[in-house]
Design a protein around this motif. Sequence first.
Motif, PDB file in Angstrom:
ATOM      1  N   GLY A 169       0.813  -1.212   0.000  1.00 42.55           N
ATOM      2  CA  GLY A 169       0.000   0.000   0.000  1.00 42.55           C
ATOM      3  C   GLY A 169       0.844   1.258   0.000  1.00 42.55           C
ATOM      4  N   ASP A 170       0.427   2.252   0.783  1.00 41.03           N
ATOM      5  CA  ASP A 170       1.053   3.572   0.768  1.00 41.03           C
ATOM      6  C   ASP A 170       1.981   3.825   1.956  1.00 41.03           C
ATOM      7  OD1 ASP A 170      -0.578   4.797  -1.538  1.00 41.03           O
ATOM      8  OD2 ASP A 170      -2.139   4.042  -0.187  1.00 41.03           O
ATOM      9  N   VAL A 171       1.606   3.316   3.124  1.00 42.33           N
ATOM     10  CA  VAL A 171       2.352   3.598   4.352  1.00 42.33           C
ATOM     11  C   VAL A 171       2.636   2.291   5.083  1.00 42.33           C
ATOM     12  CG1 VAL A 171       2.359   4.836   6.557  1.00 42.33           C
ATOM     13  CG2 VAL A 171       1.175   5.824   4.586  1.00 42.33           C
ATOM     14  N   LEU A 172       3.838   2.180   5.643  1.00 40.52           N
ATOM     15  CA  LEU A 172       4.196   1.048   6.489  1.00 40.52           C
ATOM     16  C   LEU A 172       4.398   1.550   7.915  1.00 40.52           C
ATOM     17  CD1 LEU A 172       5.081  -1.949   6.830  1.00 40.52           C
ATOM     18  CD2 LEU A 172       7.418  -1.165   6.444  1.00 40.52           C
ATOM     19  N   TYR A 173       3.642   0.989   8.841  1.00 40.42           N
ATOM     20  CA  TYR A 173       3.810   1.296  10.255  1.00 40.42           C
ATOM     21  C   TYR A 173       4.564   0.151  10.923  1.00 40.42           C
ATOM     22  CZ  TYR A 173       0.210   4.841   9.483  1.00 40.42           C
ATOM     23  OH  TYR A 173      -0.502   5.914   9.016  1.00 40.42           O
TER      24      TYR A 173
END
Length: 404
Positions: A169-173
């Motif tokens: 996706g767009d963001v990795l936490y």
Amino acid sequence: MSESGDLMRVLLLTFFHGLGHVVRTARVGSALVDAGAEVLVGTAEPARHIMTARGLDSFPLTELPPFPPREPGEEPPPPPDGRIRLADPEYLTTCLAEERAAIAEFRPDMVVSDFRVTGAVSAALEGVPAAWIVNSGFFEFPFPQVLRDVVPQLIELGVPEETARRVLGDVLYIPDWSRFDPLSGIASRESGAALGSLAEIRHVGPVLKEAPDRAPSRAEARKRLGVDADVPLVYVSLGGTAQGYGSLTTIASLLGSVPAHTVLVTGPNIPPERLPAHTADTVLAYTEDSMAWTRAADLVVTHGGHTSTMEALCLGTPLLALPGHAEQEWNASRAVSLGTGEILPADAVADAFLPTVTRLLDDQGLARRAREVGEALADRDGAAELASHVLAFASLSALARGAS
């Protein structure tokens, strides 16, 4: 922003059968609700009670069956086509259909997945921004296998190649600190390339069932759990899947010789009756009080799962890790690097478990270092930071879509 114009909507999708993913997702859901979001969680039916206990709305997702318990030394059967189970075309087709239907009905502003491999893909197909929650150890195992097996299968099922390859996706936490979970430790070239497709990678700090600074004191935890204040306590939990069954079988009969009160949690996929020779003082199939037991204990015996390892670090309890694969070894090494625990390889468990536990229980320097680490780590809540960023990212994404 959602059509109602008042609350941001976040859809959470979590993988099961590892309880760590589910508990972590439930905590994030609670933090999002506290931050003013409307939340819906998709998870396997047997795990929905965890969401209900948090007051979160949920719906059932189809999930792979758990691995069957394996005897000590027994190797898992190889997949028939040489690929990981997550690449099964029927499974992936079902996941995409269920997730896309939920997105179309709930109309979230953002989709956040905890190792649900199709979550970000479904979000992209529906035009919604997406994020993953995962510790960096997964980029050594099993994420390279996801890229090699799952992504080609998604493409074969008709997902556009560019979308299938942006599985994160767009963001990795990352639910940890960079000091313990550094990106520099990722050696997999496939994983490195996938990380390059992200808009942002963000270390948010540990995401535990509760904020560490709100956990009960050791004395309070023992009182709540009914444990004598002066009795040494060893808490044993080798994860929510059945993959730790071999080690669990090996040590279960040894627990009666440990110079402490021993509490054994088998996990929901290993019924206690599968361990008839156990000699633990207390046996539980499942507990909602993992953080209380960890705080109350003098030693935690764990498989090295990320959640259980970070609980021990943040709550100041020494640990002994019996890892079953590379990702668990990675997690446990974080504690070992701080001098708060040790790792016992699988082939040494039978002979070394009892003397190692006895030695660690007697090591006052180890206990002191663990407390010092816990005090240093206790004042940051990764769930709250993650929730705040999700809402900010989703809001900016909505504004960008409205301007285009």
